[in-house]
Design an enzyme around this catalytic site. Structure first.
Site, PDB file in Angstrom:
ATOM      1  CB  CYS A   1     -20.473 -11.107 -20.756  1.00 46.12           C
ATOM      2  SG  CYS A   1     -22.215 -10.841 -21.132  1.00 46.12           S
TER       3      CYS A   1
ATOM      4  CB  CYS B   1     -24.586 -13.615 -19.815  1.00 44.02           C
ATOM      5  SG  CYS B   1     -24.125 -12.661 -18.351  1.00 44.02           S
TER       6      CYS B   1
ATOM      7  N   GLY C   1       0.787  -1.233   0.000  1.00 47.32           N
ATOM      8  CA  GLY C   1       0.000   0.000   0.000  1.00 47.32           C
ATOM      9  C   GLY C   1       0.812   1.273   0.000  1.00 47.32           C
TER      10      GLY C   1
ATOM     11  CB  CYS D   1     -21.141  -8.557 -18.201  1.00 48.37           C
ATOM     12  SG  CYS D   1     -22.167  -9.750 -17.367  1.00 48.37           S
TER      13      CYS D   1
ATOM     14  CB  CYS E   1     -25.910  -9.411 -17.746  1.00 50.68           C
ATOM     15  SG  CYS E   1     -25.204  -9.367 -19.407  1.00 50.68           S
TER      16      CYS E   1
END
Lengths: 282, 258, 228
Positions: free
Chosen positions: A273, A245, A33, A267, A242
């Site tokens: 997808c 899909c 980080g 998606c 979606c």
């Protein structure tokens, strides 16, 4: 008559530069980080187009790697295509659109829906690496704040959101606490993706080319999104699945279909997808 | 007798020969207001910066005892520890409130920041505290979400004070807190300060060139000239029976409005 | 037992900004005051009466000598103590009734009067009761209590001043011409209040120009002479 060099070095960057970047990445991995400065090079595309991500990829890629590049989750946008072609040409590596087949994934602003595995590396393109920059313009001061864990202002930002909007309005580049120590900007991924960073088996590397900073989240590191006890962190959700899909657990893009304003939610992760559609078909 | 919470001996910070703050001794007791007066260039602001840890001295000792009774050597302590003290055990009220506020953060956010900086994580509680302190400094709590950029100077100053008091500091440093405010606004601010000092039992070190402010607020005075303390004592004693030539001059130059 | 013991106190004002001219104002002033006694400082103008009184409050400095007072902690010399200690003594031991009220803007009469007892941490109901009694005895109508004294007459301001100064029952009470701006009726009230202070055992030191008050209140006179 002497011969002129006509080929690129492997993956474009010279070996000394790669060594410098790798040293920076080792430091970054050692202190999860924390932003590590690096000597960013001139790349054949302007700042703001992924020069940081490309330099990190160029430093870690090897001839046996399989590279996937996505931009907002899609493999087929202009930038993703160009960057993939760049490495195909300068490193001669195999490329793929299938998440599970890739060893290196360079991404702009999304984490793939398909869970990553140990041994994969995810490389994020980062515009502004400094999460405190919104409130403190001085680099000298932000470095001190990170060193002394003076992170009160990060919660002030969330407080301001709640005061103004009734909820935390930050929906991307949502600040996280890494390994219980440093506050990090996860790059402009939607907050929907933040939970994926936590305890991920893959190595996550971040490169900011214009700002010349590297940072990293090693595998199996705690990454916690900042919040309040009475306003806990929440991810986005959609009313419909979606449109292609039927997935109800992926990040959806809103697409305007025609002049009448018809909308379709699909998606953002094109590979995911496709997999869902194939599964549905048989 | 109770021990002082802040003790300085031989405190020195010399920018140029004989300029700055030279060999100052000072004690501050709990619940009292100490005024540092003198003209521009007398070293009073330097002294205040040294006492509040904003600058390190070239020589001398400085010791602070927090509300829990722990002693801190402010000359030798790390930068991290000083910054921590400045955010919790001290208050620092700047002459220009814009130096002590985040102008693009709401009033509530400004007050809550210190709390969030020491780990407060409940939005509702933080907000309640902000409302509490706004009323304490006589700012309408309905302005909690307003930006201080749009406050008047007097309101900004009062917000700055609230922002500092939220962590219950034992000691507050103020540099000309009423400078730049017009007279009636000053009176109101001084009022607020007096009341807060009394109600909260905080000690205050206040730098001012305004003797009226000194007389109203300070229990004891230090008179500075050319970087040195030339006279010290109870405020009324220093102003009514000045001993040093310079102090007599200073006092004689106060406009009497009876 | 002496609550106040002034020993050989001297003071000379030096006016540095007027050529360093020296004005001797006190020379070897000495006197004692016991509990329940009222000593009036006597002498013509310029003999340092007010200066001496202010020295008993730490408002003016002594050049030499001792000012011993009996406090809860024992006998202390006001000439030598730390200013911080003097603040505490003013809070608990020595009260001063000045000639005029020092006006603080915006603070109500009620709060001005209550402050000395509040500062000692007394219970608010006790503070309120005492304030009410004093304000009523000093003939200040309730309609004025919520107002700041800045616009009051001299006499009204002085009565607020007196009420404030008598809130705490100080063992030592100093009075500097407290009744100069008052009418006969209110002078009588003040005289009564001072008598009560004496009766409860306070040591009182005062400057009064009013002969009537003097003869009524003084147990002794301490005559100051010119220090020139």
């Amino acid at each position: 008559m002497h011969e002129t060099l006509t080929d690129y070095n492997f993956a474009y960057l010279d070996e000394q530069t790669k060594r410098m970047i790798r040293r920076g990445l080792l430091k970054a991995v050692a202190v999860p980080g924390l932003q590590i400065p690096f000597g960013g090079r001139e790349m054949p595309l302007p700042y703001g187009w992924g020069t940081g991500g490309i330099q990190v990829t160029a430093a870690v890629i090897g001839p046996d790697d399989v590279l996937k590049v996505i931009d907002q989750g899609a493999d087929d946008t202009t930038n993703a295509v160009s960057i993939r072609a760049f490495f195909a040409k300068t490193a001669g590596v195999a490329t793929t659109e299938v998440t599970t087949e890739a060893t290196l994934i360079q991404t702009r602003h999304r984490i793939p829906e398909t869970a990553l595995t140990s041994g994969q590396i995810l490389i994020y393109q980062v515009p502004i690496p400094e999460p405190l920059r919104f409130i403190e313009p001085r680099e000298t001061e932000t470095r001190k704040m990170h060193a002394l864990s003076e992170y009160g202002v990060m919660h002030v930002k969330l407080y301001e959101d709640i005061a103004q909007f009734g909820q935390i309005a930050t929906s991307y580049a949502y600040p996280v606490l890494v390994n219980g120590r440093y506050v990090m900007d996860p790059s402009p991924i939607p907050k929907f993706d933040n939970p994926k960073m936590h305890q991920n088996p893959a190595l996550q590397l971040f490169g900011a080319g214009r700002e010349k900073r590297l940072y990293a989240v090693p595998p199996y590191t705690d990454v916690v999104s900042l919040d309040f006890e009475d306003h806990p962190f929440e991810v986005q959700s959609w009313d419909s699945p979606c449109g292609l899909c039927g997935s109800t657990d992926s990040f959806l893009d809103e697409v305007v279909m025609d002049d009448a304003g018809t909308r379709l939610f699909i998606c953002s992760d094109t590979d995911y997808c496709r997999i869902q559609r194939e599964r549905a078909d048989g | 007798m109770v021990e002082p919470i802040l003790s300085a001996r031989g405190l020195t910070r010399e920018y140029a020969p004989e300029q700055g703050c030279l060999e100052v001794d000072l004690d501050v007791w709990p619940g009292e207001v100490v005024g540092i007066v003198g003209e521009s260039g007398s070293g009073k602001s330097t002294l205040l910066r040294l006492l509040s840890g904003q600058e390190r001295p070239d020589a001398g000792t400085l010791s602070f005892t927090d509300r829990a009774g722990r002693q801190h050597d402010l000359v030798r302590v790390s930068e991290s520890a000083i910054r921590q003290l400045q955010r919790t055990a001290f208050g620092i009220v700047h002459q220009n409130p814009r130096d002590g506020l985040r102008l693009r953060i709401s009033a509530g956010g400004n007050i809550g920041e210190r709390l969030m900086g020491v780990g407060a994580r409940h939005y509702g509680d933080i907000r309640a505290q902000a409302v509490h302190w706004l009323s304490h400094v006589e700012i309408d709590p309905a302005r909690i979400d307003d930006l201080p950029r749009y406050f008047s100077g007097g309101m900004q100053q009062r917000l700055q004070i609230a922002r500092n008091l939220v962590t219950n500091p034992g000691l507050v440093f103020m540099d000309e807190p009423t400078g730049g405010l017009d007279v009636s606004v000053q009176a109101r601010l001084l009022d607020t300060l007096k009341r807060l000092v009394h109600d909260l039992g905080i000690s205050v070190v206040i730098v001012t060139h305004d003797m009226g402010v000194a007389r109203l607020l300070a229990d004891r005075l230090l008179v500075m000239r050319f970087g040195r303390v030339i006279e010290t004592g109870l405020t009324d004693q220093v102003l009514d029976d000045p001993q040093a030539a310079y102090t007599q001059q200073l006092v004689a130059s106060i406009l009497q409005v009876s | 037992m002496s609550l106040i013991d002034v020993r050989s106190v001297s003071k000379t004002f030096i006016l540095h900004n007027q050529g360093g001219v020296q004005l001797p104002v006190l020379r070897n002033a000495s006197f004692q005051v016991t509990a329940g006694e009222c000593v009036v400082l006597d002498g013509p103008s310029g003999t340092g009466k007010s200066t001496l009184l202010k020295m008993l409050y730490g408002n003016y400095r002594a050049d030499s000598g001792q000012i011993l007072v009996q406090t809860a902690s024992g006998i202390e010399d006001l000439v030598a103590i730390h200013p911080h200690r003097m603040l505490q003594i003013r809070r608990d031991t020595v009260g001063f009734v000045s000639q005029f009220l020092r006006v603080i803007p915006r603070v109500s009469t009620w709060d001005v009067v209550c402050e000395p007892l509040r500062r000692q941490g007394a219970d608010e109901s006790i503070v309120a009761e005492r304030a009410r009694q004093l304000l009523q005895r000093l003939n200040l109508p309730q309609s004025l209590w919520s107002l700041a004294p800045a616009t009051f007459s001299g006499g009204e301001q002085q009565r607020v001043n007196i009420a404030r100064s008598l809130m705490v029952e100080y063992p030592i009470l100093l009075l500097d011409e407290p009744t100069a701006s008052l009418d006969a009726a209110n002078r009588e009230v003040v005289a009564r209040l001072i008598e009560e202070a004496r009766q409860r055992g306070a040591a009182v030191v005062g400057i009064f120009h009013d002969d009537g008050l003097r003869s009524r209140l003084a147990d002794r006179l301490y005559a100051l002479e010119s220090a020139q």
